[in-house]
Design a protein around this motif. Structure first.
Motif, PDB file in Angstrom:
ATOM      1  N   MET A  66       0.850  -1.192   0.000  1.00 43.40           N
ATOM      2  CA  MET A  66       0.000   0.000   0.000  1.00 43.40           C
ATOM      3  C   MET A  66       0.890   1.248   0.000  1.00 43.40           C
ATOM      4  SD  MET A  66      -3.317   0.427  -0.163  1.00 43.40           S
ATOM      5  CE  MET A  66      -4.567  -0.421   0.791  1.00 43.40           C
ATOM      6  N   ALA A  67       2.006   1.205   0.748  1.00 42.15           N
ATOM      7  CA  ALA A  67       2.926   2.354   0.772  1.00 42.15           C
ATOM      8  C   ALA A  67       3.522   2.580  -0.619  1.00 42.15           C
ATOM      9  CB  ALA A  67       4.031   2.108   1.792  1.00 42.15           C
ATOM     10  N   GLY A  68       3.804   1.482  -1.322  1.00 42.45           N
ATOM     11  CA  GLY A  68       4.328   1.582  -2.681  1.00 42.45           C
ATOM     12  C   GLY A  68       3.321   2.237  -3.609  1.00 42.45           C
ATOM     13  N   ILE A  69       2.061   1.899  -3.423  1.00 40.27           N
ATOM     14  CA  ILE A  69       1.010   2.481  -4.264  1.00 40.27           C
ATOM     15  C   ILE A  69       0.903   3.984  -4.009  1.00 40.27           C
ATOM     16  CG2 ILE A  69      -1.471   2.465  -4.750  1.00 40.27           C
ATOM     17  CD1 ILE A  69      -1.394  -0.566  -3.983  1.00 40.27           C
ATOM     18  N   VAL A  70       1.016   4.361  -2.722  1.00 37.35           N
ATOM     19  CA  VAL A  70       0.946   5.781  -2.371  1.00 37.35           C
ATOM     20  C   VAL A  70       2.126   6.528  -3.006  1.00 37.35           C
ATOM     21  CG1 VAL A  70       1.115   7.436  -0.465  1.00 37.35           C
ATOM     22  CG2 VAL A  70      -0.365   5.424  -0.248  1.00 37.35           C
ATOM     23  N   GLU A  71       3.315   5.938  -2.921  1.00 35.54           N
ATOM     24  CA  GLU A  71       4.495   6.585  -3.510  1.00 35.54           C
ATOM     25  C   GLU A  71       4.301   6.774  -5.017  1.00 35.54           C
ATOM     26  OE1 GLU A  71       8.189   4.517  -2.875  1.00 35.54           O
ATOM     27  OE2 GLU A  71       9.325   5.986  -4.034  1.00 35.54           O
ATOM     28  N   ALA A  72       3.826   5.728  -5.678  1.00 34.79           N
ATOM     29  CA  ALA A  72       3.603   5.795  -7.127  1.00 34.79           C
ATOM     30  C   ALA A  72       2.570   6.870  -7.457  1.00 34.79           C
ATOM     31  CB  ALA A  72       3.130   4.437  -7.635  1.00 34.79           C
ATOM     32  N   ALA A  73       1.518   6.935  -6.660  1.00 36.70           N
ATOM     33  CA  ALA A  73       0.458   7.927  -6.906  1.00 36.70           C
ATOM     34  C   ALA A  73       1.006   9.344  -6.775  1.00 36.70           C
ATOM     35  CB  ALA A  73      -0.698   7.696  -5.935  1.00 36.70           C
ATOM     36  N   ASP A  74       1.861   9.552  -5.774  1.00 42.61           N
ATOM     37  CA  ASP A  74       2.433  10.888  -5.578  1.00 42.61           C
ATOM     38  C   ASP A  74       3.361  11.271  -6.731  1.00 42.61           C
ATOM     39  OD1 ASP A  74       1.029  11.304  -3.300  1.00 42.61           O
ATOM     40  OD2 ASP A  74       2.695  10.959  -1.910  1.00 42.61           O
ATOM     41  N   LEU A  75       4.170  10.322  -7.195  1.00 44.15           N
ATOM     42  CA  LEU A  75       5.074  10.605  -8.318  1.00 44.15           C
ATOM     43  C   LEU A  75       4.279  10.967  -9.568  1.00 44.15           C
ATOM     44  CD1 LEU A  75       7.695   7.767  -7.755  1.00 44.15           C
ATOM     45  CD2 LEU A  75       8.135  10.232  -7.629  1.00 44.15           C
TER      46      LEU A  75
END
Ligand SMILES: [Zn+2]
Length: 466
Positions: free
Chosen positions: A358-367
């Motif tokens: 889920m943290a990876g998804i958040v990082e990707a969304a922010d990028l």
């Protein structure tokens, strides 16, 4: 429904499925002479919470009653239950119907009772001649939920059960595990001529252990009853058993010869008083219920209904998603990535099966939101994540996708695309502004996904407008 308390309804024995037979027992739940029951406060709180979630009126003063019958797995010879003064009555839940609307199915009552033990007819070398008894389940706290005869089709019954289970799971009052018997269902069904004022004689299909089987059993039973009546016969009021292998029901025993349970108030327990404090405690534990949560999340994250169902499949998953989404620059983007990009690469949206956290998804969304990667680059990174079983951050750090942020380089590419597509330019200038997306897409493709999306958008609009 079995309540998810640590201990049993009237004694301190563990309320636990799967222990060695006859190990979670004591004089109280074995019904030894002189043993006295003491009511489990947690069970009352859970039953009250479930009652409120089902929109029931909770009775301030309810009465426990003895339900007397003889059965080998019931050592006391009676079950402590509630009879004419149950804990809660007059509730309802909303259930979707075939025409896309919803209907209210009334909840007649919710009462507390204790479970019986289990007779084991199979699985032993001498099972052909012997039956074994496991009394671990004796005294497990139950809430029995009775619905009004408002359901008209097997599909509505399926939906009713699905919604009911979802609400109970959200409340955390039961694990609703049908295989382990913590949720069980008896379905009563009758037929009548269209418009007839009275219900026909009902038959009860007992102890069906999956909602699909309930639907199938009802479909079968409706056909059977119609055939009986059309052949000039009468439906008998009886209990029937569903045989899933054969896809049919069998008569079990006739209700007309059934037990008289000789209910009377339980002399060993005082009336159950639901105090204002207990009501407040139950209300305090009330979660946002699934229906309301879906509606809110559809609005908040601009979701389609089906996607809202996916994200709210369990309360834990919805909680996890929302906690993560809150930390992102665009929560909506997190929903979108989770559902489409990660969900699309999985058989089912189960994060345990996903290399991307889920943290990876958040990082990707922010990028993405900041324009630091294009959606094409994101897809490429996710492909690597799933191929190698690595989380987003690891792959992103290693691959650091290149971006073209040089305006003149991008402008040259845009000029080429504009020159090659005069028709689309005409449409854009004729007022079809959405055509800009076409040009962005073409340049992105030409740049192999490396154009900085924010800059590209800006330059395309400027060129087209100029
Ligand atoms: Zn016990």
């Amino acid at each position: 429904m079995q309540l998810l308390t640590a201990t049993k309804a009237f004694c301190g024995c563990a309320n636990h499925f799967g222990s060695a037979p006859n190990t979670n027992v004591c004089p109280v739940c074995l019904g030894l002479p002189g043993a006295l029951p003491v009511l489990n406060a947690k069970a009352v709180e859970f039953a009250t919470l479930a009652s409120l979630a089902l929109n029931c009126e909770v009775r301030e003063r309810s009465i426990f009653a003895r339900k007397n019958y003889f059965y080998p797995d019931l050592p006391k010879g009676y079950q402590i239950s509630q009879f004419d003064k149950p804990l809660a009555e007059h509730g309802w839940i909303e259930v979707p119907t075939a025409d896309g609307t919803t209907k209210r199915v009334g909840i007649t009552r919710l009462h507390m009772e204790e479970d019986a033990g289990k007779s084991l007819h199979d699985g032993f070398s001498d099972s052909a001649t012997q039956t074994y008894v496991d009394l671990n389940r004796c005294g497990t706290p139950l809430a029995e939920i009775v619905s009004e005869p408002d359901i008209r089709t097997p599909d509505e019954a399926f939906e009713y059960l699905t919604r009911l289970k979802e609400i109970l799971l959200y409340c955390g009052v039961s694990d609703c595990n049908m295989e382990e018997g913590s949720l069980r269902c008896d379905a009563n069904v009758s037929v009548r001529l269209k418009g007839a004022p009275k219900f026909g004689t009902k038959a009860e299909v007992k102890n069906v252990n999956s909602f699909r089987f309930v639907r199938a059993a009802l479909e079968y039973e409706i056909e059977r009853q119609i055939e009986v009546i059309e052949a000039g016969g009468r439906v008998t009021q009886e209990s029937r058993l569903w045989n899933a292998n054969e896809g049919r029901t069998y008569s079990m025993r006739s209700k007309e010869q059934a037990h008289d349970y000789r209910y009377f108030p339980e002399p060993d327990l005082p009336p159950l008083l639901v105090s204002a404090e207990l009501m407040a405690a139950a209300k305090g534990r009330m979660p946002e219920l699934p229906e309301a949560r879906r509606a809110r999340m559809m609005a908040e994250y601009e979701l389609m209904e089906q996607d809202a169902f996916t994200l709210t499949a369990t309360r834990e998953f919805a909680d996890r998603f929302e906690a993560a989404a809150k930390t992102a620059k665009s929560p909506r983007r997190v929903a979108n990535l989770l559902l489409n990009e990660v969900g699309g690469r999985l058989k089912a949206l189960d994060l345990e099966q996903s290399p991307v956290s889920m943290a990876g998804i958040v990082e990707a969304a922010d990028l993405l939101e900041e324009g630091k990667i294009s959606s094409k680059q994101l897809k490429q990174i996710l492909d690597v994540c799933f191929e190698k079983g690595e989380d987003f951050a690891a792959v992103y750090e290693r691959e650091r996708p290149q971006q073209i942020t040089d305006a003149s380089a991008l402008e040259a590419m845009i000029d080429e695309v504009i020159a090659a597509n005069p028709k689309q330019v005409e449409q854009y200038r004729g007022g079809k502004k959405t055509m800009a997306g076409f040009f962005v897409g073409q340049v992105m493709k030409a740049s192999k996904g490396q154009a900085n999306p924010g800059l590209l958008n800006e330059l395309v609009t400027r060129k087209l407008d100029g």
